[in-house]
Enzyme design. Structure first.
Site, PDB file in Angstrom:
ATOM      1  N   ASP A 157       0.817  -1.221   0.000  1.00  0.00           N
ATOM      2  CA  ASP A 157       0.000   0.000   0.000  1.00  0.00           C
ATOM      3  C   ASP A 157       0.852   1.273   0.000  1.00  0.00           C
ATOM      4  O   ASP A 157       0.662   2.169   0.841  1.00  0.00           O
ATOM      5  CB  ASP A 157      -0.921   0.033   1.237  1.00  0.00           C
ATOM      6  CG  ASP A 157      -1.729  -1.247   1.407  1.00  0.00           C
ATOM      7  OD1 ASP A 157      -2.133  -1.833   0.392  1.00  0.00           O
ATOM      8  OD2 ASP A 157      -1.958  -1.639   2.564  1.00  0.00           O
ATOM      9  N   GLU A 203     -11.312   0.402  -3.511  1.00  0.00           N
ATOM     10  CA  GLU A 203     -10.509   0.938  -2.409  1.00  0.00           C
ATOM     11  C   GLU A 203      -9.272   1.626  -2.988  1.00  0.00           C
ATOM     12  O   GLU A 203      -9.139   1.739  -4.198  1.00  0.00           O
ATOM     13  CB  GLU A 203     -10.089  -0.190  -1.444  1.00  0.00           C
ATOM     14  CG  GLU A 203      -9.209  -1.256  -2.078  1.00  0.00           C
ATOM     15  CD  GLU A 203      -8.963  -2.461  -1.181  1.00  0.00           C
ATOM     16  OE1 GLU A 203      -9.531  -2.555  -0.081  1.00  0.00           O
ATOM     17  OE2 GLU A 203      -8.193  -3.345  -1.613  1.00  0.00           O
TER      18      GLU A 203
HETATM   19  O1  FUB Z   1      -3.369  -3.525   3.378  1.00  0.00           O
HETATM   20  C1  FUB Z   1      -4.691  -3.766   3.799  1.00  0.00           C
HETATM   21  C2  FUB Z   1      -5.640  -3.417   2.708  1.00  0.00           C
HETATM   22  O2  FUB Z   1      -5.351  -4.182   1.553  1.00  0.00           O
HETATM   23  C3  FUB Z   1      -5.565  -2.006   2.227  1.00  0.00           C
HETATM   24  O3  FUB Z   1      -6.152  -1.089   3.098  1.00  0.00           O
HETATM   25  C4  FUB Z   1      -6.222  -2.146   0.918  1.00  0.00           C
HETATM   26  O4  FUB Z   1      -6.090  -1.051   0.067  1.00  0.00           O
HETATM   27  C5  FUB Z   1      -5.574  -3.391   0.391  1.00  0.00           C
HETATM   28  O5  FUB Z   1      -4.342  -3.136  -0.212  1.00  0.00           O
END
Ligand code: FUB
Length: 336
Positions: free
Chosen positions: A27, A234
């Site tokens: 991330d 996301e």
């Molecule tokens: O790293 C945990 C979660 O996985 C993140 O918040 C999302 O964007 C995905 O990458």
């Protein structure tokens, strides 16, 4: 190796290699502060929790900041910048963070579950871009869900984009109100949207009510829930290119990084295409920054862990734009 994938071949065909290999990182949110490139990633660990659609297996506990050498592109790990045990309101799952700078102070933004298991967004402040960061005692008022991305506009205003579906709890917060019974929309209804708010001058709170970020198709219609190759899932990011606002994000279960272009930091943003084809691993997540006269994409994959979803490695590679401002699609692995 638990599957038949040839990870050695994939590693050789990858267009870029992990920036660090002594820990797992994911991330990546990249920023250039005072000419130096810093990356604010998640710090992946194996918390021993089985995979589920809620993302409970992402049991991260702390954050490390990386910086990148401008000559060798080698990354330095600056150690623990913030740990969940030092955040009074947080209980677990330190997910995708971001950072901002203002007047010589550094602001580190992070999602975590509060004591009631709701994802909230916290902020911690430090005197150095690599931390340590001291958390505020409470989360940002009115914040919920995951994956904060902070964008500084040319006029000095800062905006935060937030949201994630499935385990990111955006579905339960319909119209900014929590109801555990809320579910995803039907496939022919508009998809759920991330939210945005301008930050206060001290960068510690929302300066205004949050509002939804509209991502529309070429006809101006909101993308639909069933349009899983294009709709938001996301990992929001915002950057500005040639005076236009580029909102980019992950499509989650279809595994693309896509982008949409608008005339204002609030949107609406018109879908413009893909930036990155699927990587090894379930999640895909990115950021974009200009550094040393080039534009770079920061992303992750799970090759180093041989495909373990929650053990990822941060990478960077150059991106280019065509004359019309379209980002050229990247394939993370060359053909055999
Ligand atoms: O790293 C945990 C979660 O996985 C993140 O918040 C999302 O964007 C995905 O990458």
């Amino acid at each position: 190796m638990s599957d038949s994938t040839d990870y050695t071949s994939l590693a050789q065909r990858a267009i870029s290699q992990p920036l660090v290999t002594h820990i797992y990182t994911a991330d990546p949110s990249a920023h250039v502060f005072d000419g130096k490139l810093y990356i604010y990633p998640s710090h992946d660990i194996d918390a021993g929790i089985p995979f589920n659609d809620n993302g409970d297996h992402f049991g991260m506990e702390d954050y490390h900041v990386l910086s990148v050498d401008e000559n060798t592109l080698e990354a330095t790990d600056h150690g623990v910048a913030l740990h969940v045990k030092d955040v009074p309101w947080a209980s677990r799952q330190m997910w995708a963070p971001d950072a901002a700078e203002k007047d010589g102070k550094y602001y580190f933004y992070f999602p975590a579950r509060d004591q009631d298991q709701m994802f909230r967004i916290g902020v911690a402040v430090g005197d150095s871009p690599v931390g340590p960061f001291t958390p505020q005692p409470e989360y940002i008022k009115g914040s919920y869900s995951i994956d904060p991305a902070v964008f500084k506009d040319d006029d000095g205003s800062y905006y935060m984009y937030v949201g994630g579906i499935w385990g990111g709890q955006l579905p339960q917060h319909r119209n900014h109100q929590w109801d555990a019974k809320n579910e995803l929309p039907a496939k022919n209804e508009p998809a759920l949207r991330p939210y945005v708010a301008k930050l206060t001058d001290d960068l510690l709170e929302f300066a205004e009510p949050t509002r939804y970020v509209d991502i529309v198709d070429e006809n101006g219609d909101l993308l639909l829930e069933g349009d899983t190759d294009r709709r938001f899932f996301e990992a929001s990011w915002m950057h500005k290119y040639n005076g236009k606002y580029y909102f980019s994000y992950s499509t989650g279960d279809s595994h693309y990084i896509c982008y949409a272009i608008g005339e204002s930091p609030y949107g609406p943003f018109t879908y413009a295409g893909r930036i990155l084809e699927p990587v090894i691993g379930w999640t895909t997540h990115h950021s974009i920054a200009q550094w040393q006269g080039k534009w770079w994409l920061f992303y992750h994959d799970s090759i180093l862990s041989e495909g373990v979803t929650h053990l990822r490695s941060v990478k960077m590679t150059e991106i280019t734009y065509d004359a019309a401002g379209r980002i050229q699609l990247l394939r993370p692995y060359r053909e055999e």
